[in-house]
Structures are given as structure tokens and as C-alpha cells.
Design an enzyme around this catalytic site. Structure first.
Site, PDB file in Angstrom:
ATOM      1  N   PRO A  72       0.818  -1.218   0.000  1.00 14.86           N
ATOM      2  CA  PRO A  72       0.000   0.000   0.000  1.00 14.86           C
ATOM      3  C   PRO A  72       0.854   1.273   0.000  1.00 14.86           C
ATOM      4  N   HIS A  80       4.258   1.360  -0.739  1.00 10.92           N
ATOM      5  CA  HIS A  80       5.504   1.205  -1.508  1.00 10.92           C
ATOM      6  C   HIS A  80       5.202   0.548  -2.841  1.00 10.92           C
ATOM      7  N   LEU A 133     -13.810   4.302 -35.221  1.00  8.39           N
ATOM      8  CA  LEU A 133     -15.107   3.611 -35.153  1.00  8.39           C
ATOM      9  C   LEU A 133     -16.252   4.524 -34.723  1.00  8.39           C
ATOM     10  N   GLY A 134     -15.971   5.786 -34.482  1.00  4.29           N
ATOM     11  CA  GLY A 134     -17.041   6.690 -34.045  1.00  4.29           C
ATOM     12  C   GLY A 134     -17.724   6.140 -32.808  1.00  4.29           C
ATOM     13  N   GLY A 167      14.994  -8.838 -10.963  1.00 10.74           N
ATOM     14  CA  GLY A 167      15.372  -9.782 -12.023  1.00 10.74           C
ATOM     15  C   GLY A 167      14.138 -10.434 -12.644  1.00 10.74           C
ATOM     16  N   GLU A 180       4.290  -3.208 -13.524  1.00  9.43           N
ATOM     17  CA  GLU A 180       5.644  -3.610 -13.951  1.00  9.43           C
ATOM     18  C   GLU A 180       6.552  -2.391 -14.137  1.00  9.43           C
ATOM     19  N   THR A 226       6.010   2.051 -13.715  1.00  7.79           N
ATOM     20  CA  THR A 226       5.174   3.029 -14.443  1.00  7.79           C
ATOM     21  C   THR A 226       5.952   3.607 -15.625  1.00  7.79           C
TER      22      THR A 226
HETATM   23  P1  TGC Z   1      18.618   0.053  -7.190  1.00  6.29           P
HETATM   24  O1  TGC Z   1      19.555   0.654  -6.190  1.00  6.29           O
HETATM   25  O2  TGC Z   1      18.645   0.526  -8.605  1.00  6.29           O
HETATM   26  O3  TGC Z   1      18.848  -1.537  -7.237  1.00  6.29           O
HETATM   27  C1  TGC Z   1      18.806  -2.302  -6.056  1.00  6.29           C
HETATM   28  C2  TGC Z   1      19.623  -3.555  -6.284  1.00  6.29           C
HETATM   29  O4  TGC Z   1      19.051  -4.324  -7.350  1.00  6.29           O
HETATM   30  C3  TGC Z   1      19.994  -4.469  -8.423  1.00  6.29           C
HETATM   31  N1  TGC Z   1      19.205  -4.380  -9.656  1.00  6.29           N
HETATM   32  C4  TGC Z   1      18.892  -5.441 -10.396  1.00  6.29           C
HETATM   33  N2  TGC Z   1      19.210  -6.727 -10.280  1.00  6.29           N
HETATM   34  C5  TGC Z   1      18.722  -7.582 -11.201  1.00  6.29           C
HETATM   35  N3  TGC Z   1      17.933  -7.167 -12.207  1.00  6.29           N
HETATM   36  C6  TGC Z   1      17.589  -5.870 -12.349  1.00  6.29           C
HETATM   37  N4  TGC Z   1      16.782  -5.487 -13.321  1.00  6.29           N
HETATM   38  C7  TGC Z   1      18.075  -4.936 -11.417  1.00  6.29           C
HETATM   39  N5  TGC Z   1      17.921  -3.599 -11.257  1.00  6.29           N
HETATM   40  C8  TGC Z   1      18.637  -3.282 -10.160  1.00  6.29           C
HETATM   41  C9  TGC Z   1      20.964  -3.331  -8.239  1.00  6.29           C
HETATM   42  O5  TGC Z   1      22.188  -3.629  -8.835  1.00  6.29           O
HETATM   43  C10 TGC Z   1      21.041  -3.258  -6.730  1.00  6.29           C
HETATM   44  O6  TGC Z   1      21.837  -4.344  -6.310  1.00  6.29           O
HETATM   45  P2  TGC Z   1      22.741  -4.227  -4.964  1.00  6.29           P
HETATM   46  O7  TGC Z   1      23.453  -5.521  -4.904  1.00  6.29           O
HETATM   47  O8  TGC Z   1      23.617  -3.026  -5.197  1.00  6.29           O
HETATM   48  O9  TGC Z   1      21.773  -4.030  -3.841  1.00  6.29           O
HETATM   49  O10 TGC Z   1      17.150   0.109  -6.598  1.00  6.29           O
HETATM   50  P3  TGC Z   1      16.208   1.358  -6.262  1.00  6.29           P
HETATM   51  O11 TGC Z   1      15.620   1.120  -4.916  1.00  6.29           O
HETATM   52  O12 TGC Z   1      16.928   2.658  -6.499  1.00  6.29           O
HETATM   53  O13 TGC Z   1      15.021   1.185  -7.318  1.00  6.29           O
HETATM   54  C11 TGC Z   1      15.201   1.329  -8.661  1.00  6.29           C
HETATM   55  C12 TGC Z   1      13.831   1.277  -9.378  1.00  6.29           C
HETATM   56  C13 TGC Z   1      12.983   2.495  -9.069  1.00  6.29           C
HETATM   57  C14 TGC Z   1      14.170   1.250 -10.862  1.00  6.29           C
HETATM   58  C15 TGC Z   1      13.075  -0.012  -8.983  1.00  6.29           C
HETATM   59  O14 TGC Z   1      12.716   0.041  -7.666  1.00  6.29           O
HETATM   60  C16 TGC Z   1      11.849  -0.245  -9.832  1.00  6.29           C
HETATM   61  O15 TGC Z   1      11.952  -0.829 -10.910  1.00  6.29           O
HETATM   62  N6  TGC Z   1      10.620   0.191  -9.366  1.00  6.29           N
HETATM   63  C17 TGC Z   1       9.392  -0.125 -10.057  1.00  6.29           C
HETATM   64  C18 TGC Z   1       8.642  -1.173  -9.246  1.00  6.29           C
HETATM   65  C19 TGC Z   1       7.923  -2.146 -10.121  1.00  6.29           C
HETATM   66  O16 TGC Z   1       8.157  -2.292 -11.312  1.00  6.29           O
HETATM   67  N7  TGC Z   1       7.014  -2.912  -9.531  1.00  6.29           N
HETATM   68  C20 TGC Z   1       6.347  -3.947 -10.253  1.00  6.29           C
HETATM   69  C21 TGC Z   1       5.578  -4.825  -9.307  1.00  6.29           C
HETATM   70  S1  TGC Z   1       5.102  -6.374 -10.027  1.00  6.29           S
HETATM   71  C22 TGC Z   1       3.899  -5.981 -11.115  1.00  6.29           C
HETATM   72  O17 TGC Z   1       3.558  -4.882 -11.382  1.00  6.29           O
HETATM   73  C23 TGC Z   1       3.272  -7.137 -11.768  1.00  6.29           C
HETATM   74  S2  TGC Z   1       1.981  -6.778 -12.863  1.00  6.29           S
HETATM   75  C24 TGC Z   1       1.882  -8.296 -13.510  1.00  6.29           C
HETATM   76  C25 TGC Z   1       0.876  -8.449 -14.543  1.00  6.29           C
HETATM   77  O18 TGC Z   1      -0.330  -8.511 -14.212  1.00  6.29           O
HETATM   78  O19 TGC Z   1       1.299  -8.628 -15.737  1.00  6.29           O
HETATM   79  P1  FAD Z   2       3.156   5.162  -7.118  1.00  4.43           P
HETATM   80  O1  FAD Z   2       4.484   4.526  -6.982  1.00  4.43           O
HETATM   81  O2  FAD Z   2       2.538   5.776  -5.900  1.00  4.43           O
HETATM   82  O3  FAD Z   2       3.246   6.265  -8.262  1.00  4.43           O
HETATM   83  C1  FAD Z   2       2.247   7.263  -8.437  1.00  4.43           C
HETATM   84  C2  FAD Z   2       2.744   8.230  -9.514  1.00  4.43           C
HETATM   85  O4  FAD Z   2       3.976   8.829  -9.092  1.00  4.43           O
HETATM   86  C3  FAD Z   2       3.049   7.511 -10.823  1.00  4.43           C
HETATM   87  O5  FAD Z   2       2.677   8.328 -11.906  1.00  4.43           O
HETATM   88  C4  FAD Z   2       4.565   7.359 -10.803  1.00  4.43           C
HETATM   89  O6  FAD Z   2       5.133   7.281 -12.108  1.00  4.43           O
HETATM   90  C5  FAD Z   2       4.965   8.621 -10.092  1.00  4.43           C
HETATM   91  N1  FAD Z   2       6.286   8.506  -9.441  1.00  4.43           N
HETATM   92  C6  FAD Z   2       6.654   7.616  -8.480  1.00  4.43           C
HETATM   93  N2  FAD Z   2       7.937   7.801  -8.152  1.00  4.43           N
HETATM   94  C7  FAD Z   2       8.397   8.809  -8.918  1.00  4.43           C
HETATM   95  C8  FAD Z   2       9.667   9.464  -9.070  1.00  4.43           C
HETATM   96  N3  FAD Z   2      10.742   9.089  -8.358  1.00  4.43           N
HETATM   97  N4  FAD Z   2       9.770  10.478  -9.948  1.00  4.43           N
HETATM   98  C9  FAD Z   2       8.695  10.868 -10.697  1.00  4.43           C
HETATM   99  N5  FAD Z   2       7.471  10.285 -10.608  1.00  4.43           N
HETATM  100  C10 FAD Z   2       7.335   9.279  -9.734  1.00  4.43           C
HETATM  101  N6  FAD Z   2       2.276  -5.428  -8.151  1.00  4.43           N
HETATM  102  C11 FAD Z   2       2.777  -6.624  -7.734  1.00  4.43           C
HETATM  103  O7  FAD Z   2       3.668  -6.688  -6.910  1.00  4.43           O
HETATM  104  N7  FAD Z   2       2.257  -7.781  -8.237  1.00  4.43           N
HETATM  105  C12 FAD Z   2       1.258  -7.800  -9.150  1.00  4.43           C
HETATM  106  O8  FAD Z   2       0.835  -8.870  -9.601  1.00  4.43           O
HETATM  107  C13 FAD Z   2       0.703  -6.561  -9.585  1.00  4.43           C
HETATM  108  N8  FAD Z   2      -0.354  -6.532 -10.434  1.00  4.43           N
HETATM  109  C14 FAD Z   2      -0.961  -5.322 -10.711  1.00  4.43           C
HETATM  110  C15 FAD Z   2      -2.172  -5.322 -11.414  1.00  4.43           C
HETATM  111  C16 FAD Z   2      -2.825  -4.109 -11.656  1.00  4.43           C
HETATM  112  C17 FAD Z   2      -4.138  -4.108 -12.364  1.00  4.43           C
HETATM  113  C18 FAD Z   2      -2.247  -2.894 -11.225  1.00  4.43           C
HETATM  114  C19 FAD Z   2      -2.926  -1.588 -11.504  1.00  4.43           C
HETATM  115  C20 FAD Z   2      -1.061  -2.904 -10.523  1.00  4.43           C
HETATM  116  C21 FAD Z   2      -0.418  -4.122 -10.239  1.00  4.43           C
HETATM  117  N9  FAD Z   2       0.737  -4.166  -9.451  1.00  4.43           N
HETATM  118  C22 FAD Z   2       1.266  -5.369  -9.050  1.00  4.43           C
HETATM  119  C23 FAD Z   2       1.253  -2.940  -8.845  1.00  4.43           C
HETATM  120  C24 FAD Z   2       2.033  -2.050  -9.796  1.00  4.43           C
HETATM  121  O9  FAD Z   2       3.297  -2.583 -10.066  1.00  4.43           O
HETATM  122  C25 FAD Z   2       2.115  -0.669  -9.184  1.00  4.43           C
HETATM  123  O10 FAD Z   2       0.824  -0.096  -9.278  1.00  4.43           O
HETATM  124  C26 FAD Z   2       3.159   0.218  -9.825  1.00  4.43           C
HETATM  125  O11 FAD Z   2       4.452  -0.291  -9.614  1.00  4.43           O
HETATM  126  C27 FAD Z   2       3.077   1.667  -9.345  1.00  4.43           C
HETATM  127  O12 FAD Z   2       2.980   1.744  -7.958  1.00  4.43           O
HETATM  128  P2  FAD Z   2       1.814   2.648  -7.280  1.00  4.43           P
HETATM  129  O13 FAD Z   2       0.533   2.255  -7.908  1.00  4.43           O
HETATM  130  O14 FAD Z   2       1.957   2.541  -5.828  1.00  4.43           O
HETATM  131  O15 FAD Z   2       2.117   4.119  -7.782  1.00  4.43           O
END
Ligand code: TGC
Ligand code: FAD
Length: 393
Positions: A141, A143, A346-347, A245, A371, A373
């Protein structure tokens, strides 16, 4: 809903770069989507229900663990085949692709990559066949974009761990048999934990009233003193890099999947524009509609080339996180823009469930957010090219 007459655009003859295996896998998935997804998906989206009846078919086309070795029940395919399967499934619906992405890249991938042999044998074959389904809990919620701040935690109790905390926005949570959950230990190190449905103190309330991904079930994961056997911890890797990863693999699949949604919108708009007569001629004969259609095809073609090249790099083990981010970001934005333009072609009909476009458009609002934003992927590119991460001050 109209019959599915989909014909895939291939303006730069990309099919000629695909192997026989790629074409077979792609065509099997394409035929299955026409047969099993298109006829039922609109009703499920309207009713906001997950189509459990497609789980067996997803397993049969190799959508659960396409690149996981066959000895663990996976399809043993390469990364381009994986991408093509995701493209075809998302052509049907992003929510169905979500289910496959989560099962493959966010549940099977971490168990295969970070799990021990016992964990692989126990879970992977059942996940590959769809006998059991999984979900992935990273987001909390408080993070979302910043998962490193997570507060979900495990405490070592000697012969077991106690898990406490909550995850939200979790795809597949309401029906998943297992959850791969990321939690901090007492030292603040992030560990992967396999939580099973029947563990006491574990619940998965469903998230209702979504306007997007309505045919995908989303929920929370609540952990209240859940007793976790020690053998359920993934031993192979810890730290934020472990879940990140997994995200690399899932984001790669989305870069391909979004092309499928865009192709479906383009194909629908093209067919409609040729048939729809206004002012005594097909609207396809007007310059304004041609501009829309020509630009859609140009953008799809560019996205196809980007995904194909990324697939080659991934096959060689050379694709970087930043390259994957660029492709996910570009291709999802491309798809959402095409959905918006196609809807206009498609209007009024474009807003109805007779056609798939509005459903794709609403789905893509989630795809551009989950995955990572759209903003976060831009910042990943920015950090990569400048050497200055701008996520926090
Ligand atoms: P940062 O300091 O950059 O990295 C922390 C540690 O991780 C290492 N690392 C990686 N390792 C493997 N693969 C990668 N792609 C890696 N990227 C970074 C990095 O080297 C470091 O390692 P160490 O040993 O030095 O600790 O981390 P940060 O906290 O500054 O965050 C970077 C950021 C913002 C890019 C990352 O937190 C991020 O990608 N945030 C977005 C969160 C996100 O994508 N959430 C997705 C949740 S799952 C989901 O949405 C599923 S939807 C599924 C569906 O329905 O299809
Ligand atoms: P926030 O992180 O609060 O972001 C809000 C806004 O602030 C966004 O526009 C963002 O781009 C912006 N923002 C944030 N940080 C910065 C910055 N540093 N600089 C500038 N702008 C910034 N997660 C899982 O773990 N597992 C799942 O299976 C999964 N499935 C999902 C399915 C659905 C339908 C949805 C909607 C989400 C799902 N998610 C899942 C969560 C998803 O990965 C998050 O919603 C996403 O990572 C963004 O987090 P948040 O919604 O908390 O937005």
C-alpha cells in the site's frame, strides 16, 4: 461481440526472420486465441470475472513457462517464442496475458532461478500444467514504485519464520494456490518466500470496481503471523535485485504483448474504415482516416522491430534492464495511443463491447502503470544514459 476476423499486420516481412519453430508456436497461440479467448472475453470483462476455463488452454499453448526447461514441465522455448506467445495472448486481452506473465515470469522464473532443486520439483511441473496457479507480491500500500521501502517482514523463530505485512494490487491473488512474496528479514535484507493458500493467517481479499483489466482477478495479500516453513524460502538470491530480475523477464513479455493489443486495434479500425460509408464513400477513402491508419501501422512496425531485436539480445543473454525498460515503455505507449486513435475511427461504435478496442484501451491503462510506471521506465533510461539515478533526491 463481432466474430474475430483478425489478420496480423507484417509490413516489413518480419515473419521471414522467424524460425519454423517460432511460426508454429505463434500460429498455435493465434489460433487458440481466436477459438478460446475471443468468443468469451467480452462477457467476462463486462461481468468482471476471470475466465478460469482458459487455464488449460494457456498451459497447452506453452504460455506457462515458455522458456522454462522441459524437465520442469516448461516448454523449453527461446525468448522470441516467449514474446510471440505473449503478443498473441494480449491480442485477445491484456488481462489474460497478465495471468500468463505472472505465472511464467513472476512465479515460475523465481522458483526456477532462485529456488533449490526440491522447490523446483515440487512446484514447477504443476505451475506449467496449470494444476496450480501462482501470484507475485512485491507492491505494498505505501511502496509501489519504490519497493525497497517495503515493510512486509519475516522473523526467524528457530524452526520456522513468521510472516507479517500486506501486499496490494496483486494479479491472480484471489485464486492463486501459491504466492511468491518479497519480505525483509531482521537484517533488512529482502528474501523470496513461497506462501501457500492454506497457511493459517494468510488471506487474499479481491479488489473490486476496476475499469481496467476486468477479466483479470486482482487482490491483496494479507499476512498475519503466517508460519512459514524454512524450506519455503528461496535460497538462491536475496536483496531487491532478486524481484527486479523477475521484472526484467515480465517487462520483456509486456513489450511484445502490447504489440498484440495494438495490432488488434489497428486491424479492427482498418476493417471498419473500409466498410463504413459516410458522405457516399468509405471513411477509409478520406485523408484524415488514412493518416490515422498509416501512423498506426508505422508505429506497430517500429515496435515489432524493437521487440524482435530485444528478443535476439535476450536469447544471447545480452539484453540489459535499461533496454527492456525502453521497449516496455515505448511499446505500451504506442499501443495505448493506437487504441485511442482506433476508437475514434469507429465513431460511436468504438465505445461499445461489440468491438475489442475500448476494452484494450482500458486494459492498457493498467499495463502502462504496472511492472514499473511509464515515468519509472523513463527514469531507468535516464539513469542509464547519464549515470545519475533521479528516483530520489
Ligand atoms: P537500485 O539501487 O537501482 O537496485 C537495487 C539492487 O538491485 C539491483 N538491480 C537489479 N538486479 C537484477 N535485475 C535488475 N533489473 C536490477 N535492477 C537493479 C541493483 O544492482 C542493486 O543491487 P545491490 O546488490 O547493489 O543491492 O534500486 P532502487 O531502490 O533505487 O530502485 C530502482 C527502481 C525504481 C528502478 C526499482 O525500484 C523499480 O523498478 N521500481 C518499479 C517497481 C515495479 O516495477 N514494480 C512492479 C511490481 S510487479 C507488477 O507490477 C506485476 S503486474 C503483472 C501483470 O499482471 O502482468
Ligand atoms: P506510485 O508509486 O505511488 O506512483 C504514483 C505516480 O507517481 C506515478 O505516476 C509514478 O510514475 C509517479 N512517481 C513515483 N515515483 C516517482 C519518481 N521518483 N519520480 C517521478 N514520478 C514518480 N504489483 C505486484 O507486486 N504484483 C502484481 O501482480 C501486480 N499486479 C498489478 C495489477 C494491476 C491491475 C495494477 C494496476 C497494478 C499491479 N501491481 C502489481 C502494482 C504495480 O506494479 C504498481 O501499481 C506500480 O508499480 C506503481 O505503484 P503505485 O501504484 O503505488 O504508484
Amino acid at each position: 461481440m463481432k466474430p474475430d476476423l483478425f489478420e496480423a499486420p507484417d509490413y516489413f516481412a518480419l515473419d521471414s526472420l522467424l524460425s519454423q519453430e517460432h511460426l508454429l508456436v505463434r500460429d498455435a497461440a493465434r489460433a487458440w486465441v481466436k477459438r478460446a479467448v475471443s468468443p468469451i472475453i467480452e462477457q467476462h470483462a463486462q461481468a468482471a470475472t476471470f475466465p478460469t476455463e482458459i487455464i488449460g488452454g494457456l498451459a497447452e499453448i506453452g504460455a506457462f513457462g515458455p522458456y522454462i526447461p522441459q524437465e520442469y514441465g516448461g516448454a523449453g522455448l527461446d525468448q522470441i517464442s516467449y514474446g510471440l506467445i505473449m503478443q498473441e495472448i494480449e491480442r485477445g486481452d491484456s488481462g489474460v496475458r497478465s495471468t500468463a506473465s505472472v505465472q511464467s515470469s513472476l512465479v515460475m522464473y523465481p522458483i526456477f532461478t532462485y529456488g533449490n532443486e526440491q522447490q523446483r520439483q515440487k512446484y514447477l511441473p504443476k505451475l506449467a500444467s496449470g494444476e496450480i496457479m501462482g501470484c507475485f507480491g512485491l507492491t505494498e500500500p505505501d511502496h509501489g514504485s519504490n519497493p525497497s521501502g517495503m515493510t512486509t517482514n519475516i522473523k526467524d523463530m528457530g524452526d520456522h519464520y513468521l510472516l507479517n505485512g500486506a501486499k496490494m494490487w496483486i494479479s491472480n491473488a484471489p485464486f492463486a494456490d501459491i504466492a511468491v512474496v518479497w519480505a525483509k528479514n531482521e537484517a533488512g535484507r529482502i528474501k523470496g518466500v513461497i506462501v501457500e493458500r492454506d497457511m493459517e493467517g494468510f488471506s487474499t481479499p479481491e479488489t473490486h470496481h476496476k475499469w481496467s483489466l476486468r477479466a483479470s482477478a486482482t487482490g491483496e495479500l494479507i499476512f498475519s503471523n503466517v508460519k512459514i516453513p524454512k524450506e519455503n524460502i528461496l535460497p538462491g538470491k536475496d536483496g531487491l535485485g532478486a524481484p527486479l530480475g523477475c521484472l526484467d523477464s515480465a517487462r520483456y513479455g509486456i513489450a511484445w504483448g502490447a504489440i498484440g493489443a495494438a495490432m488488434d486495434c489497428y486491424d479492427t479500425a482498418l476493417r471498419y474504415a473500409k466498410e463504413r460509408i459516410q458522405f457516399g464513400k468509405p471513411i477509409a477513402a478520406t485523408q484524415l482516416q488514412q493518416k490515422k491508419l498509416a501512423e498506426m501501422l508505422t508505429e506497430i512496425t517500429k515496435a515489432q522491430l524493437l521487440a524482435f531485436r530485444l528478443g535476439q539480445l535476450k536469447n544471447e543473454g545480452k539484453a540489459t534492464t535499461a533496454q527492456i525498460s525502453m521497449a516496455k515503455r515505448n511499446n505500451v505507449e504506442m499501443a495505448i495511443n493506437i487504441a485511442r486513435e482506433a476508437r475514434q475511427v469507429l465513431g460511436g461504435m468504438g465505445i461499445t463491447g461489440e468491438y475489442s478496442i475500448m476494452r484494450h484501451m482500458m486494459n492498457l491503462e493498467s499495463v502502462i502503470t504496472y511492472e514499473g510506471t511509464h515515468d519509472i521506465h523513463l527514469l531507468i533510461t535516464g539513469a542509464d544514459i547519464t549515470g545519475h539515478p533521479a528516483f530520489s533526491s
